[in-house]
Design a protein around this motif. Structure first.
Motif: not given
Length: 769
Positions: A287, A239-242, A291-292, A244, A283
């Motif tokens: 982000h 996943s993107r958060d684990y 988020r970003s 990227d 995802q």
């Protein structure tokens, strides 16, 4: 009109987008790009007005409504002249009660015309059927016919042999396991993304080959790999958060497989792949946009790159199948048109350095080609893309080693073959034969590119070769001799200055590179304002020191990013800010104040005062002047003024132990040597020492690596320092002498240098600043 809806204009910060264009903006393309700080969070959009007068009379005013983000590119060029613009907020059909500050700008005649079609008109030429990535159905049929006639067409035979058929014999790759205790381990992180890169290779290449050749066995094997990848946990290790980097690659693999195998998948299989791809794309989009918020704070290297590696291929493949997909694609196109790239400008520079230029360009080249083929929008016409090939040409020349700034996974090796492939792409776009020459040199030099992790885990050269030769014509190379390149190249957009002699002949080539950048030490830049590098006669002499272990390693954070690792100055043992606070990193900037190219010498003046202030608040001024006389020897003059006495250390790093004397030292290389003499120091005699330690670096990170040597020339404490150093690079066994003397007439200190050509140069060292 609702009184509750009121426009608020936040102040721009060092990390945020600016209010552009304004009275000081140099417009480089037509139409200009409009950016402003977001007025508020939430569902509001913007209304923009562009007018010929400050009064915004209706007959001379154009109003654009429902702009979803704080950036806008008009769909048509403007006539030359002066214009005024303002914006306001709108929500639920209501306009804010006030407009923004009115700003003006001037459009000159003859600028490149690079408009962006409105959202409603962007996809008029786009096809609905699959495939859409790279080729459409007609393109597939044409390629199929070419390959039937000639199996070697555009390198198809090598693509099949080395990039397709091996995957038909390999076992499916298992979904990566979690890190121990879910704590990232650099070695495992890299293995995870390389596994996912192999998934991309297998799916993309077997899908393309199977469809082009109408080979049912290949298609079935490609489907097997695709459905295997689609079954991986979208919230798990890829996943993107684990991880990227792993996420980007799996999303790309699913996009290519879904697009090319669409007609060969059952509806149930399509659903499985589509749901996985859509979840992974969301995802990344969340982000990037939520988020970003790179449309507000653009200095996020991975988020910007994910536009190319994920949002472009995934959104093209999925367009029409989920309402959000086209919004994500529109956002990406608007970003490319308006804010790309946050790391450079009209001169084509890349503030993060040549390795991240290579990575960023590799993905954006692919993305822009996909966009161009899919809907006809050609971002390559923008000024940055027309010039950015100059950056590696001048700042990472193909024969040089350890002679460029910033994070580099290739540190210690010449420019990579992928850098050359990127340069060939820009040769194809611009027709510039110098870029083609660069590609040919890297191809000649890098014979085992696939064995290196920074190539194999990132791109496949057979696929790159096939796509480029299919889409572009070869360009004839041009040698970079004195008639074709600039003697001094100033990248004003990033604050880098390159000086060259004989770039076309590695055995005679001298490259001097200096930097004082407005980007400071943010992202993959370092605390190296006012630093220089020297590569001469086939060897690095004043080097970019250290090794690439991994981003975030102690070598990276405690040595490579810090001023003590570069050819610069320490003040009371302290360097520039290069920590984790992004604001302070950006504020630790430098400025290139002047660059000249005279008949007898090249010159630049750099100012790094601001870069030291976080650690040395009592610094009043630090400027460095660099003279490259007669393409032969270099004089570096440092001027330091302080509010209290301080010790200054002049640093230089080499691959070899140096021979030290009282006020001079010699670098003894394998192909070249360099004499360095401190010909003047206003605060007293300098004391020289050298060591081979990588301070504060864990021993395990550098075990087995060759040592490097680090010179410290310490000047006594004083409130003011003027230090002049003479650097004379020379071929091995071909000594070169430069004589000098000093006088202090006319209320100043003057140095006179006479080289082997008998010409004398005069410098005034003590002068008013």
């Amino acid at each position: 009109m609702s009184a509750k809806l009121k426009l608020f204009e936040p102040k721009s910060g060092v990390l945020s987008v600016q209010y552009e264009p304004n009275e000081h903006t140099i417009i480089i393309e037509n139409p200009p790009r409009f950016t402003w700080m977001p007025a508020q969070q939430g569902e509001a959009s913007y209304r923009l007005q562009i007018a010929a007068t400050e009064q915004f009379e209706p007959e001379t005013t154009r109003t654009i409504q429902a702009i979803p983000y704080n950036l806008y590119t008009p769909e048509a060029p403007l006539e030359p002249g002066r214009y005024y613009w303002r914006y306001t907020l709108e929500a639920d059909g209501l306009q804010a009660a006030n407009w923004s500050v009115i700003r003006s700008f001037c459009v000159d005649a003859g600028l490149p015309e690079t408009p962006l079609p409105q959202r409603s008109a962007r996809y008029q030429s786009a096809v609905d059927e699959h495939p859409r990535l790279w080729l459409d159905q007609a393109g597939v049929e044409r390629l199929r016919e070419q390959v039937r006639r000639d199996a070697a067409y555009c390198g198809w035979d090598e693509f099949m042999e080395r990039s397709v058929l091996p995957w038909t014999k390999k076992e499916l790759i298992a979904e990566p396991a979690r890190y121990p205790n879910n704590k990232r381990v650099a070695k495992l992180w890299r293995q995870m993304y390389m596994d996912c890169q192999e998934m991309l290779y297998a799916i993309r290449h077997m899908s393309i080959a199977g469809v082009v050749l109408q080979d049912t066995d290949l298609i079935e094997k490609a489907k097997l790999w695709l459905l295997h990848a689609a079954a991986w946990d979208t919230g798990g290790t890829t996943s993107r958060d684990y991880n990227d980097e792993a996420a980007f690659r799996i999303a790309g693999a699913l996009a290519w497989g879904y697009d090319w195998l669409f007609d060969y998948l059952t509806e149930e299989e399509r659903l499985a792949v589509r749901e996985s791809l859509l979840a992974r794309t969301k995802q990344v989009a969340d982000h990037v946009i939520v988020r970003s918020q790179i449309h507000q704070v653009p200095f996020d290297s991975h988020a910007v790159r994910s536009l190319s590696s994920v949002l472009v291929p995934a959104c093209i493949a999925l367009r029409g199948e989920a309402p959000a997909v086209q919004d994500w694609l529109d956002y990406t196109l608007e970003y490319y048109s308006c804010l790309y790239t946050p790391w450079g400008g009209a001169d084509g520079g890349w503030a993060e350095g040549p390795m991240y230029w290579t990575t960023g360009m590799a993905f954006v080249i692919d993305a822009i080609n996909l966009i161009k083929n899919y809907c006809g929008i050609d971002f390559f016409q923008r000024p940055f893309f027309q010039k950015t090939g100059d950056f590696p040409l001048y700042c990472n020349s193909p024969d040089t080693v350890r002679a460029s700034f910033g994070d580099q996974s290739t540190l210690g090796e010449p420019p990579s073959l992928k850098t050359g492939f990127n340069m060939r792409q820009f040769a194809g776009i611009t027709g510039n034969g110098l870029y083609q020459w660069y590609y040919e040199q890297t191809k000649k030099n890098d014979k085992d590119a696939d064995t290196k992790f920074y190539n194999y885990g990132w791109w496949d050269f057979r696929f790159d070769e096939l796509v480029y030769r299919h889409d572009y014509s070869e360009v004839e190379s041009v040698l970079p001799d004195s008639g074709t390149i600039e003697k001094v190249k100033w990248f004003r957009d990033i604050g880098w200055v390159a000086m060259h002699k004989n770039m076309d002949d590695p055995s005679e080539h001298i490259m001097l590179l200096a930097k004082s950048s407005g980007y400071g030490s943010i992202s993959h830049s370092h605390g190296d304002q006012n630093a220089f590098l020297l590569h001469a006669f086939g060897e690095p002499l004043a080097i970019e020191s250290g090794y690439y272990i991994a981003f975030g390693s102690t070598m990276h954070t405690n040595w490579r990013r810090q001023t003590r690792s570069v050819n610069g100055l320490l003040i009371d043992g302290l360097g520039q800010y290069a920590g984790t606070n992004k604001v302070l990193c950006k504020e630790a900037f430098g400025v290139v104040e002047e660059v000249r190219s005279e008949a007898a010498y090249s010159y630049c003046r750099l100012n790094a005062t601001a870069a030291y202030l976080e650690h040395v608040p009592y610094l009043s001024n630090y400027k460095r002047e660099i003279y490259f006389f007669n393409d032969s020897y270099i004089v570096v003059v440092d001027s330091v003024d302080l509010q209290q006495p301080a010790k200054v250390e002049w640093l230089l790093h080499t691959q070899h132990q140096m021979e030290l004397s009282a006020s001079s030292f010699k670098v003894c290389g394998n192909k070249a040597d360099m004499d360095v003499r401190f010909v003047y120091c206003s605060s007293g005699e300098v004391s020289l020492s050298q060591h081979q330690n990588f301070t504060d670096v864990e021993a395990g990170e550098i075990e087995g690596l060759d040592p490097q040597w680090h010179l410290h020339a310490a000047a006594p404490k004083a409130a003011s320092h003027r230090i002049a150093a003479l650097l004379v690079p020379m071929k091995k066994h071909e000594p070169k002498y430069v004589s000098y003397f000093m006088d202090d007439q006319d209320h100043g200190v003057h140095l006179y240098f006479t080289g082997g050509d008998g010409k004398t140069q005069k410098l005034e060292i003590a002068k008013a600043y």
